[in-house]
Write a protein that holds these residues in place. Structure first.
Motif, PDB file in Angstrom:
ATOM      1  N   GLY A  15       0.812  -1.209   0.000  1.00  0.00           N
ATOM      2  CA  GLY A  15       0.000   0.000   0.000  1.00  0.00           C
ATOM      3  C   GLY A  15       0.842   1.254   0.000  1.00  0.00           C
ATOM      4  O   GLY A  15       0.312   2.369   0.050  1.00  0.00           O
TER       5      GLY A  15
ATOM      6  N   HIS B 160      -0.611  -9.252  -0.024  1.00  0.00           N
ATOM      7  CA  HIS B 160      -0.410  -8.324   1.093  1.00  0.00           C
ATOM      8  C   HIS B 160      -0.342  -9.103   2.395  1.00  0.00           C
ATOM      9  O   HIS B 160      -1.225  -9.918   2.692  1.00  0.00           O
ATOM     10  CB  HIS B 160      -1.551  -7.309   1.165  1.00  0.00           C
TER      11      HIS B 160
ATOM     12  N   ASP C  99      -0.732  -8.637   6.126  1.00  0.00           N
ATOM     13  CA  ASP C  99      -1.365  -7.665   7.024  1.00  0.00           C
ATOM     14  C   ASP C  99      -0.967  -7.966   8.470  1.00  0.00           C
ATOM     15  O   ASP C  99      -1.255  -9.043   8.993  1.00  0.00           O
ATOM     16  CB  ASP C  99      -2.883  -7.756   6.851  1.00  0.00           C
TER      17      ASP C  99
ATOM     18  N   ASN D  88      -2.053  -1.918  10.473  1.00  0.00           N
ATOM     19  CA  ASN D  88      -1.904  -1.052   9.305  1.00  0.00           C
ATOM     20  C   ASN D  88      -2.811   0.172   9.411  1.00  0.00           C
ATOM     21  O   ASN D  88      -3.844   0.132  10.089  1.00  0.00           O
ATOM     22  CB  ASN D  88      -2.234  -1.810   8.022  1.00  0.00           C
TER      23      ASN D  88
ATOM     24  N   VAL E 247      -5.680   2.624   8.386  1.00  0.00           N
ATOM     25  CA  VAL E 247      -6.963   2.410   7.701  1.00  0.00           C
ATOM     26  C   VAL E 247      -6.897   2.956   6.285  1.00  0.00           C
ATOM     27  O   VAL E 247      -7.420   2.351   5.335  1.00  0.00           O
ATOM     28  CB  VAL E 247      -8.107   3.092   8.490  1.00  0.00           C
TER      29      VAL E 247
ATOM     30  N   THR F  93      -4.396   3.033   4.319  1.00  0.00           N
ATOM     31  CA  THR F  93      -3.655   2.094   3.479  1.00  0.00           C
ATOM     32  C   THR F  93      -4.545   0.950   3.020  1.00  0.00           C
ATOM     33  O   THR F  93      -4.551   0.579   1.835  1.00  0.00           O
ATOM     34  CB  THR F  93      -2.448   1.519   4.244  1.00  0.00           C
ATOM     35  N   LEU F  94      -5.309   0.374   3.928  1.00  0.00           N
ATOM     36  CA  LEU F  94      -6.168  -0.758   3.593  1.00  0.00           C
ATOM     37  C   LEU F  94      -7.280  -0.352   2.630  1.00  0.00           C
ATOM     38  O   LEU F  94      -7.608  -1.095   1.701  1.00  0.00           O
ATOM     39  CB  LEU F  94      -6.764  -1.353   4.870  1.00  0.00           C
ATOM     40  N   ASP F  95      -7.858   0.830   2.858  1.00  0.00           N
ATOM     41  CA  ASP F  95      -8.913   1.314   1.954  1.00  0.00           C
ATOM     42  C   ASP F  95      -8.361   1.522   0.549  1.00  0.00           C
ATOM     43  O   ASP F  95      -9.004   1.152  -0.444  1.00  0.00           O
ATOM     44  CB  ASP F  95      -9.506   2.622   2.481  1.00  0.00           C
TER      45      ASP F  95
ATOM     46  N   ARG G 116      -5.715   0.038  -0.759  1.00  0.00           N
ATOM     47  CA  ARG G 116      -5.395  -1.292  -1.299  1.00  0.00           C
ATOM     48  C   ARG G 116      -6.609  -1.936  -1.954  1.00  0.00           C
ATOM     49  O   ARG G 116      -6.544  -2.410  -3.100  1.00  0.00           O
ATOM     50  CB  ARG G 116      -4.893  -2.181  -0.166  1.00  0.00           C
ATOM     51  N   ASP G 117      -7.719  -1.938  -1.250  1.00  0.00           N
ATOM     52  CA  ASP G 117      -8.935  -2.566  -1.773  1.00  0.00           C
ATOM     53  C   ASP G 117      -9.462  -1.836  -3.002  1.00  0.00           C
ATOM     54  O   ASP G 117      -9.907  -2.463  -3.969  1.00  0.00           O
ATOM     55  CB  ASP G 117     -10.014  -2.607  -0.683  1.00  0.00           C
TER      56      ASP G 117
ATOM     57  N   VAL H 206      -4.648 -11.728   0.689  1.00  0.00           N
ATOM     58  CA  VAL H 206      -4.239 -11.146   1.969  1.00  0.00           C
ATOM     59  C   VAL H 206      -4.032 -12.268   2.975  1.00  0.00           C
ATOM     60  O   VAL H 206      -4.895 -13.146   3.130  1.00  0.00           O
ATOM     61  CB  VAL H 206      -5.292 -10.154   2.507  1.00  0.00           C
TER      62      VAL H 206
ATOM     63  N   TYR I 247      -2.682 -12.908   7.131  1.00  0.00           N
ATOM     64  CA  TYR I 247      -2.650 -12.121   8.356  1.00  0.00           C
ATOM     65  C   TYR I 247      -1.641 -12.657   9.374  1.00  0.00           C
ATOM     66  O   TYR I 247      -1.612 -13.861   9.655  1.00  0.00           O
ATOM     67  CB  TYR I 247      -4.043 -12.091   8.981  1.00  0.00           C
TER      68      TYR I 247
END
Length: 340
Positions: free
Chosen positions: A75, A101, A103, A107, A109, A111-113, A115-116, A128, A130
């Motif tokens: 990300g 990724h 995770d 991380n 938020v 970055t994750l938003d 990424r998706d 992904v 974890y």
């Protein structure tokens, strides 16, 4: 007559041949100029053009030499730039490898938003895995203490993902200018069956010839932008108008002072009464696990501002990564254990 030698061409013949050659070159130049003009290109290849061409070549070599490559996605700006390069390398066809990724559970938020959203926009498959699962399975222990970080635990989760999907090549956005361990690593970096990197077991890459032959169980880490600098990446982002997470640009955020650096005031930092939370205008030069990613005070709100800021910078972006400050050989030690 039989046996009579053909006379050597005279000066007139030579001039005529040269004339035909020059005429051909003139026609070729006209065609070339037309192509350049029609595509809005500059005749002179820039430094960024050569870096882009090299990276695209490496990505295509990876797709050609390996059966199951993957692009390691964090990300951050470097992996986002790799996605952009991959689209250039393989469009209009599909990119022949997924995004992977790891995770940590810590991380940002934003970055994750991002990424998706990027995976949805590009149509690339997103895998992904974890660190939390590795902890639950008893493969690693969740660090304790005020400055505990899960960043190093990613190696175990990554190696499990490589085994699960049988990835034989993992593409990453590491660059030689970031850190001394990365400076001596090859573009095609061979890892043994345990995912370990041996600095003394590296292959020559003369004339940009990359050898991807490996034994069963081994894998290769591939670094297409290894020869880029941080400023090169930002110049390329500026030229290509690449979207990035808002974390890279100046914004007000609550932070705390840890080990001489400004850290985002998030619960995973194990905040206590000694931590004084203040609001600062900051941005992040590098993005990773919250527990080891420090911010810098900055008013740079555009790519142009960041480029100008970096021209005056006196320390590497990795200087804002607390995991690199553990020891002089912190990065190399993590790589030897299977890190990116």
């Amino acid at each position: 007559e039989a046996g009579r030698k053909t006379p050597a061409p005279g000066r007139a013949d030579a001039r005529r041949l040269i004339g035909h050659g020059l005429e051909y070159l003139s026609d070729f130049q006209k065609i070339n100029d037309f192509v350049i003009k029609s595509k809005g290109m500059n005749k002179a290849h820039t430094h960024l053009d050569w870096l882009e061409a090299e990276a695209i070549h490496i990505l295509r070599e990876t797709a050609g030499q390996f059966e199951r490559p993957a692009l390691m996605f964090s990300g951050g700006k470097d992996s986002i730039t790799l996605v952009h390069l991959a689209l250039k390398a393989f469009r209009p066809g599909a990119v022949p490898f997924p995004l992977l990724h790891i995770d940590t559970g810590h991380n940002f938020v934003e970055t994750l938003d991002f990424r998706d959203q990027l995976a949805e926009q590009t149509g690339m498959k997103l895998i992904v895995r974890y660190v939390e699962d590795s902890i639950r399975q008893g493969k690693v222990a969740d660090p304790k203490g005020k400055n505990a970080s899960r960043n190093a635990l990613q190696s175990t989760t990554l190696l499990d993902a490589i085994e699960e999907f049988r990835f034989d090549a993992c593409i990453g956005g590491a660059r030689r200018d970031e850190e001394k361990a990365r400076a001596k690593e090859r573009v095609f970096s061979v890892r043994n069956e345990f995912g370990e990197w041996d600095p003394k077991r590296q292959r020559p890459e003369l004339w940009s010839i990359y050898n991807g032959k490996i034994h069963p169980g081994e894998n290769v880490r591939v670094f297409p932008i290894s020869n880029w600098t941080e400023l090169d990446v930002w110049h390329y982002i500026q030229r290509e108008n690449i979207a990035l997470p808002s974390l890279y640009f100046a914004h007000e955020r609550e932070v705390v002072r840890r080990n001489g650096s400004w850290m985002a005031a998030e619960p995973c930092l194990n905040l206590d009464a000694q931590d004084k939370i203040v609001s600062k205008l900051i941005r992040f030069r590098t993005i990773g696990d919250i527990t080891c990613t420090a911010a810098v005070e900055s008013g740079a709100s555009t790519v142009e501002d960041i480029v100008q800021e970096l021209r005056d910078a006196r320390f590497s972006e990795r200087g804002a990564r607390l995991d690199d400050l553990v020891s002089e050989a912190a990065m190399e030690d993590r790589k030897k254990a299977g890190y990116f």
